[in-house]
Design an enzyme around this catalytic site. Sequence first.
Site, PDB file in Angstrom:
ATOM      1  N   TRP A   1      -0.877 -13.949   1.063  1.00 58.90           N
ATOM      2  CA  TRP A   1      -0.798 -12.490   0.885  1.00 58.90           C
ATOM      3  C   TRP A   1       0.263 -11.858   1.762  1.00 58.90           C
ATOM      4  CZ3 TRP A   1      -1.978 -10.783  -3.468  1.00 58.90           C
ATOM      5  CH2 TRP A   1      -3.114 -11.200  -4.167  1.00 58.90           C
TER       6      TRP A   1
ATOM      7  N   ASP B   1      -2.717  -5.085   6.242  1.00 54.81           N
ATOM      8  CA  ASP B   1      -3.417  -5.231   4.960  1.00 54.81           C
ATOM      9  C   ASP B   1      -4.818  -5.747   5.306  1.00 54.81           C
ATOM     10  OD1 ASP B   1      -4.502  -6.007   2.552  1.00 54.81           O
ATOM     11  OD2 ASP B   1      -2.832  -7.298   1.941  1.00 54.81           O
TER      12      ASP B   1
ATOM     13  N   LYS C   1     -12.995  -5.893  -2.660  1.00 57.75           N
ATOM     14  CA  LYS C   1     -13.599  -6.980  -1.905  1.00 57.75           C
ATOM     15  C   LYS C   1     -14.851  -6.473  -1.197  1.00 57.75           C
ATOM     16  CE  LYS C   1      -9.739  -8.983  -3.135  1.00 57.75           C
ATOM     17  NZ  LYS C   1      -8.391  -8.976  -2.612  1.00 57.75           N
TER      18      LYS C   1
HETATM   19  C1  LIG Z   1      -7.010  -9.117  -3.108  1.00 58.20           C
HETATM   20  C2  LIG Z   1      -5.918  -8.939  -2.112  1.00 58.20           C
HETATM   21  C3  LIG Z   1      -4.693  -8.376  -2.465  1.00 58.20           C
HETATM   22  C4  LIG Z   1      -4.339  -7.975  -3.877  1.00 58.20           C
HETATM   23  O1  LIG Z   1      -5.019  -6.870  -4.304  1.00 58.20           O
HETATM   24  P1  LIG Z   1      -4.663  -6.170  -5.692  1.00 58.20           P
HETATM   25  O2  LIG Z   1      -5.774  -5.226  -5.869  1.00 58.20           O
HETATM   26  O3  LIG Z   1      -4.588  -7.227  -6.739  1.00 58.20           O
HETATM   27  O4  LIG Z   1      -3.375  -5.463  -5.517  1.00 58.20           O
HETATM   28  C5  LIG Z   1      -3.752  -8.212  -1.459  1.00 58.20           C
HETATM   29  N1  LIG Z   1      -4.012  -8.560  -0.192  1.00 58.20           N
HETATM   30  C6  LIG Z   1      -5.174  -9.113   0.176  1.00 58.20           C
HETATM   31  C7  LIG Z   1      -5.412  -9.477   1.604  1.00 58.20           C
HETATM   32  C8  LIG Z   1      -6.171  -9.313  -0.778  1.00 58.20           C
HETATM   33  O5  LIG Z   1      -7.342  -9.862  -0.421  1.00 58.20           O
END
Ligand SMILES: *Cc1c(COP(=O)(O)O)cnc(C)c1O
Length: 360
Positions: A102, A172, A196
């Site tokens: 990511w 993030d 999540k």
């Molecule tokens: C799930 C996730 C993403 C992607 O999220 P989207 O909703 O598909 O844009 C990005 N970073 C992390 C750490 C994630 O767990």
Amino acid sequence: MPRVFNFSPGPATLPEPVLRQAADEMLDWQGSGMSVMEMSHRGPEFMSIFARAQALARELLGIPQGYTLLFMQGGAIGENAIVPMNLIGRTGRADYVVTGGWSQKSLEEAARYGAVRTAASSEAAGFVSVPPQDAWQLDPGAAYVHICSNETIGGVQFHWTPETGDVPLVADMSSDIMSRPVDVSRYGLIYAGAQKNLGPAGVTLVIVRDDLLGHALPICPSAFNYAVQAEAGSMYNTPPTYAIYIAGLVFEHIQRQGGLAAMAAHNRAKAAVLYDYLDESRFFQNRVAREARSLMNVPFHLRDPALDAQFLAGAQARGLVQLKGHRVAGGMRASLYNAMPIEGVQALVAYMKDFEARNR
Ligand SMILES: *Cc1c(COP(=O)(O)O)cnc(C)c1O
């Protein structure tokens, strides 16, 4: 039909009381005669839902004065572009710490908007650790330093907060937000997709320090301009109203359970059940350095990958679902977000022990 234990990495399991309340309120939200989905985002009913969700998120996360909380769209992958479009303009440069898939993706997207550098990376050893701070090469002229606090695919999590001096720290936190207390004042910006730990896909939380607003590149779309959204109270465009409503119910649920400190204790206890077993097993293995193990996403491999399909089928038959690892990682992954009860982890470990005994 009984509910399964859903170990999906996202969209992920939600607290059952939240789903029940949403079901009860589906056709008629609190005497309004309407579903939340049917309400004007500017009407008094939705405005009250929005204000409550916002206030609860601020309270749970301890967001200090001087920070704005936005409910946006575009998800974390959208933020990979939205962050540099809003922040990189101050100096034209940004640093990225790469600890897995990511953060690598974040860096690649940001490179379209300015000069980005890898300040540290754990790729050489296969993304199984967080590079220690003294191995980071930070650019004092960077507009920000970006990290991913929890790598959802690799199962690598920061258990410390980096020190970046005057350079704002951007994180993030999509897969660990509200799983533990966070000192927001150590960050310039935090973003997280909701699906999540917070609710359904479609809403993205952004927490931004106010002095970082107002530096967007001219190409930044207005709907993705933090200053424009801050000015409009996240309603420059129609926000994802139903997703915000469900997130608000999740926030209430977390608060009833004792807030983020209680979530952290619950998450530590759950993860220990699985890691303790993985450590004693010679049949299953987690490859992440101990001090960087994620409490949210636990990847593990069977010693013999030829048994993967049989393992997954047996799990499914016991109501333990979505355990297949990410396609690039292979193996298995159990995601243990806030809403996963400890009984789910205990049932998983009981199944793993049984499977090991039968196949040793
Ligand atoms: C799930 C996730 C993403 C992607 O999220 P989207 O909703 O598909 O844009 C990005 N970073 C992390 C750490 C994630 O767990």
